[in-house]
Scaffold this motif. Structure first.
Motif, short mmCIF file in Angstrom:
data_model
loop_
_atom_site.label_atom_id
_atom_site.label_comp_id
_atom_site.label_asym_id
_atom_site.label_seq_id
_atom_site.Cartn_x
_atom_site.Cartn_y
_atom_site.Cartn_z
N PRO A 1 30.51 32.71 31.81
CA PRO A 1 30.03 34.10 31.73
C PRO A 1 29.59 34.68 33.07
O PRO A 1 29.68 35.89 33.28
N SER A 2 29.14 33.83 34.01
CA SER A 2 28.71 34.39 35.29
C SER A 2 29.90 34.88 36.12
O SER A 2 29.72 35.52 37.16
N TYR A 3 31.13 34.60 35.64
CA TYR A 3 32.32 35.08 36.36
C TYR A 3 33.11 36.15 35.58
O TYR A 3 34.24 36.45 35.94
N TYR A 4 32.50 36.71 34.52
CA TYR A 4 33.20 37.76 33.78
C TYR A 4 33.63 38.90 34.72
O TYR A 4 34.76 39.38 34.69
N ASP A 5 32.67 39.32 35.57
CA ASP A 5 32.97 40.44 36.48
C ASP A 5 34.03 40.04 37.51
O ASP A 5 34.91 40.82 37.84
N LYS B 1 35.49 45.40 30.86
CA LYS B 1 35.28 45.18 32.30
C LYS B 1 36.58 45.38 33.09
O LYS B 1 36.56 45.94 34.19
N VAL B 2 37.68 44.92 32.54
CA VAL B 2 38.96 45.14 33.24
C VAL B 2 39.24 46.63 33.33
O VAL B 2 39.62 47.15 34.39
N ALA B 3 38.99 47.35 32.22
CA ALA B 3 39.22 48.80 32.23
C ALA B 3 38.34 49.48 33.28
O ALA B 3 38.83 50.32 34.05
N ASP B 4 37.07 49.09 33.35
CA ASP B 4 36.16 49.68 34.35
C ASP B 4 36.68 49.44 35.77
O ASP B 4 36.62 50.33 36.63
N ASN B 5 37.16 48.24 36.02
CA ASN B 5 37.67 47.92 37.36
C ASN B 5 38.94 48.71 37.69
O ASN B 5 39.13 49.12 38.84
N TYR C 1 40.72 51.63 25.37
CA TYR C 1 41.31 51.24 26.67
C TYR C 1 42.65 50.55 26.51
O TYR C 1 43.31 50.20 27.48
N VAL C 2 43.00 50.28 25.26
CA VAL C 2 44.19 49.48 24.97
C VAL C 2 45.32 50.41 24.55
O VAL C 2 45.13 51.30 23.73
N SER C 3 46.50 50.21 25.14
CA SER C 3 47.63 51.07 24.78
C SER C 3 48.69 50.34 23.99
O SER C 3 49.60 50.95 23.44
N GLN C 4 48.57 49.03 23.95
CA GLN C 4 49.70 48.27 23.41
C GLN C 4 49.22 46.96 22.80
O GLN C 4 48.35 46.29 23.34
N TYR C 5 49.83 46.58 21.68
CA TYR C 5 49.58 45.28 21.08
C TYR C 5 50.79 44.38 21.38
O TYR C 5 51.94 44.79 21.19
N ASN C 6 50.49 43.18 21.85
CA ASN C 6 51.52 42.19 22.16
C ASN C 6 51.38 41.03 21.20
O ASN C 6 50.27 40.53 21.02
#
Ligand SMILES: *[C@@H]1O[C@H](CO)[C@@H](O)[C@H](O)[C@H]1NC(C)=O
Ligand SMILES: *[C@@H]1O[C@H](CO)[C@@H](O)[C@H](O)[C@H]1NC(C)=O
Ligand SMILES: *[C@@H]1O[C@H](CO)[C@@H](O)[C@H](O)[C@H]1NC(C)=O
Ligand SMILES: *[C@@H]1O[C@H](CO)[C@@H](O)[C@H](O)[C@H]1NC(C)=O
Ligand SMILES: *[C@@H]1O[C@H](CO)[C@@H](O)[C@H](O)[C@H]1NC(C)=O
Ligand SMILES: *[C@@H]1O[C@H](CO)[C@@H](O)[C@H](O)[C@H]1NC(C)=O
Ligand SMILES: *[C@@H]1O[C@H](CO)[C@@H](O)[C@H](O)[C@H]1NC(C)=O
Ligand SMILES: *[C@@H]1O[C@H](CO)[C@@H](O)[C@H](O)[C@H]1NC(C)=O
Ligand SMILES: *[C@@H]1O[C@H](CO)[C@@H](O)[C@H](O)[C@H]1NC(C)=O
Length: 429
Positions: A163-167, A223-227, A263-268
């Protein structure tokens, strides 16, 4: 003329005597439009890493065969694996899967010289016309993980990302997308997980993998979306969850919250199991997302069984799950085709108004059978057909094309074979 007719008649009668299957009728209905098909694809990563050391001529030949629409398959949908990179003291990943990561350690700089073979293939595909790019991650870099290993956690059933590496993980994915954008590759989507609910991503395994529980997925997606947003990468959205089976994908999507879904546009989904194709299609439609069959692979066989299984899988996915794209794990064509209805489960029909072409792919699993294609909704000016069968045929052009009589084409479909029809056709209404 007459003798030809007699020979055909004799042939027909002898076949009739030898087959038990009832004739079937297939109605092709251009009024019932399903999904727009974006294309056929492949994942880069291992096979491109595997050919990395080959001479350039040979690499170019393979790239032509995979990506060039004139000289090869013309695969236009590309899945590019963002390698995590394994612990340099470990030696358990299979050789062609051992792709170095771009962020070798917590105090290191990014190293975009890494992964040169997959990068070569990525640009080779762009040059030959590939136009839809997705980046996907199977594991964070080993040093972000609890097991200090990029193939998974110790037990395989608990999260491996510390968890300390989520960001840091979210930043890693966005940095790589950004770097490739500067080089000219627009990743339309980034998929942060690969079979995240599976229990088989264990430390010291043979390929990269990482378990994520659903609450972690919700956190990471945001977090990915924010980045991405912080870097101005608004052209790249997120795809999830690349689960190993259709039913697991349904389960995972149902536990993603609505803010995260925005934030999600597609399901895989991967095609290795499950049966809830209609459920998945329904959820996808309700949520307004695209749906990709993003991974499926089969061992090859010397007879038709693998081809028939592959063909049936494609048919089932495209007919019942209505996927927008279909990606074969490691290295069929034409973008913009609208999949249209046919009332037969072994038939897939697609029509391109622009090219005025109707394509019908039918799979006959079992004994020879007469197929009656009702194409009276179309005005057909030319027909070509190709067959793959046990009888030494691999997309072999049919030498005799049956005529269309009162809107119907009657075809004796040999046992265990796949026939593809291409009609020059306009709509008859
Ligand atoms: C099946 O189709 C063939 C070819 O059109 C025809 O000769 C035959 O009578 C049909 N059989 C049945 C049972 O309808
Ligand atoms: C970057 O990666 C390349 C290719 O793997 C490697 O040769 C080089 O040593 C790496 N650079 C650093 C600073 O680690
Ligand atoms: C992880 O592995 C690296 C490389 O072998 C090592 O330097 C590091 O100390 C390890 N970290 C932990 C927490 O064991
Ligand atoms: C977004 O991506 C598409 C291709 O997928 C590209 O044509 C377009 O220029 C990109 N737009 C921006 C703002 O980067
Ligand atoms: C899917 O949606 C259709 C139309 O709304 C509905 O009739 C059908 O029952 C649904 N199927 C499943 C399995 O959810
Ligand atoms: C076609 O497939 C659908 C979905 O799997 C199934 O419900 C239906 O029974 C099948 N029809 C036939 C004739 O096999
Ligand atoms: C069918 O197409 C041909 C040319 O391809 C055209 O001459 C003919 O008028 C068309 N017939 C109908 C009914 O649209
Ligand atoms: C029919 O299509 C084939 C394949 O595209 C082509 O070779 C042939 O010349 C066409 N025939 C006619 C009559 O247009
Ligand atoms: C297929 O072709 C191979 C090589 O040309 C030949 O040996 C074999 O007999 C053929 N098989 C059939 C079923 O025609």
């Amino acid at each position: 003329m007459t003798s030809n007719f007699i020979i055909q008649l004799l042939f027909t009668i002898s076949i009739l005597l030898s087959i038990a299957n009832a004739n079937k009728t297939v109605f092709i209905d251009p009024n019932d439009c399903w999904q727009i098909f974006e294309g056929w694809g492949t994942m880069l990563s291992w096979w491109t890493n595997g050919i990395g050391g080959f001479p350039n001529d040979y690499k170019n030949l393979l790239a032509d065969l995979a990506f060039d629409p004139e000289k090869g398959l013309g695969l236009n949908v590309i899945r590019f694996v963002i390698p995590g990179g394994d612990n340099p003291t470990h030696h358990h990943i299979r050789p062609e899967g051992n792709v170095p990561g771009y962020w070798p350690c917590s105090t290191c700089n990014f190293n975009f010289s890494a992964d040169e073979h997959q990068r070569w293939a990525l640009f080779a595909s762009l040059k030959r016309g590939a136009n839809i790019f997705e980046a996907n991650s199977a594991s964070p870099p080993y040093w972000m993980t609890k097991s200090n290993c990029s193939s998974g956690s110790v037990d395989g059933t608990s999260d491996n990302l510390d968890p300390s590496y989520y960001d840091a993980f979210a930043k890693y994915l966005a940095e790589v997308v950004n770097w490739y954008k500067i080089q000219g590759i627009n990743f339309r989507t980034i998929s942060p997980f690969n079979e995240p609910s599976a229990g088989w991503w264990k430390a010291f395994g043979y390929q990269e993998g990482c378990h994520f529980i659903c609450s972690t997925m919700n956190t990471i997606i945001k977090k990915v979306a924010d980045n991405l947003i912080a870097k101005g990468l608004t052209n790249t959205s997120i795809s999830i969850a690349d689960e190993y089976s259709i039913d697991q994908e349904v389960f995972t999507i149902n536990c993603i919250d609505s803010t995260t879904k925005s934030y999600v546009s597609q399901y895989n989904v991967h095609g290795y199991g499950g049966s809830q194709r209609t459920e998945l299609y329904n959820i996808t439609k309700k949520d307004g997302k695209k749906l990709w069959m993003s991974e499926y692979g089969l061992p090859t066989t010397s007879d038709m069984s693998a081809s028939i299984t592959l063909s049936e899988q494609i048919l089932n996915d495209m007919r019942n799950m209505k996927t927008n794209a279909w990606v074969y794990l490691q290295a069929i064509q034409d973008v913009g085709y609208q999949i249209i209805s046919s009332d037969d489960n072994d038939t897939l029909a697609a029509y391109s108004a622009k090219d005025q072409k109707l394509v019908i792919v039918c799979t006959n699993k079992g004994a020879a059978q007469f197929w009656n294609f009702n194409v009276n909704m179309f005005n057909i000016s030319n027909i070509t057909a190709f067959r793959t069968s046990d009888n030494n045929e691999t997309l072999t052009p049919l030498s005799k094309i049956p005529p269309i009589n009162k809107g119907s084409l009657v075809y004796l479909h040999p046992s265990d074979s796949i026939t593809t029809w291409v009609f020059d056709a306009t709509l008859n209404f």
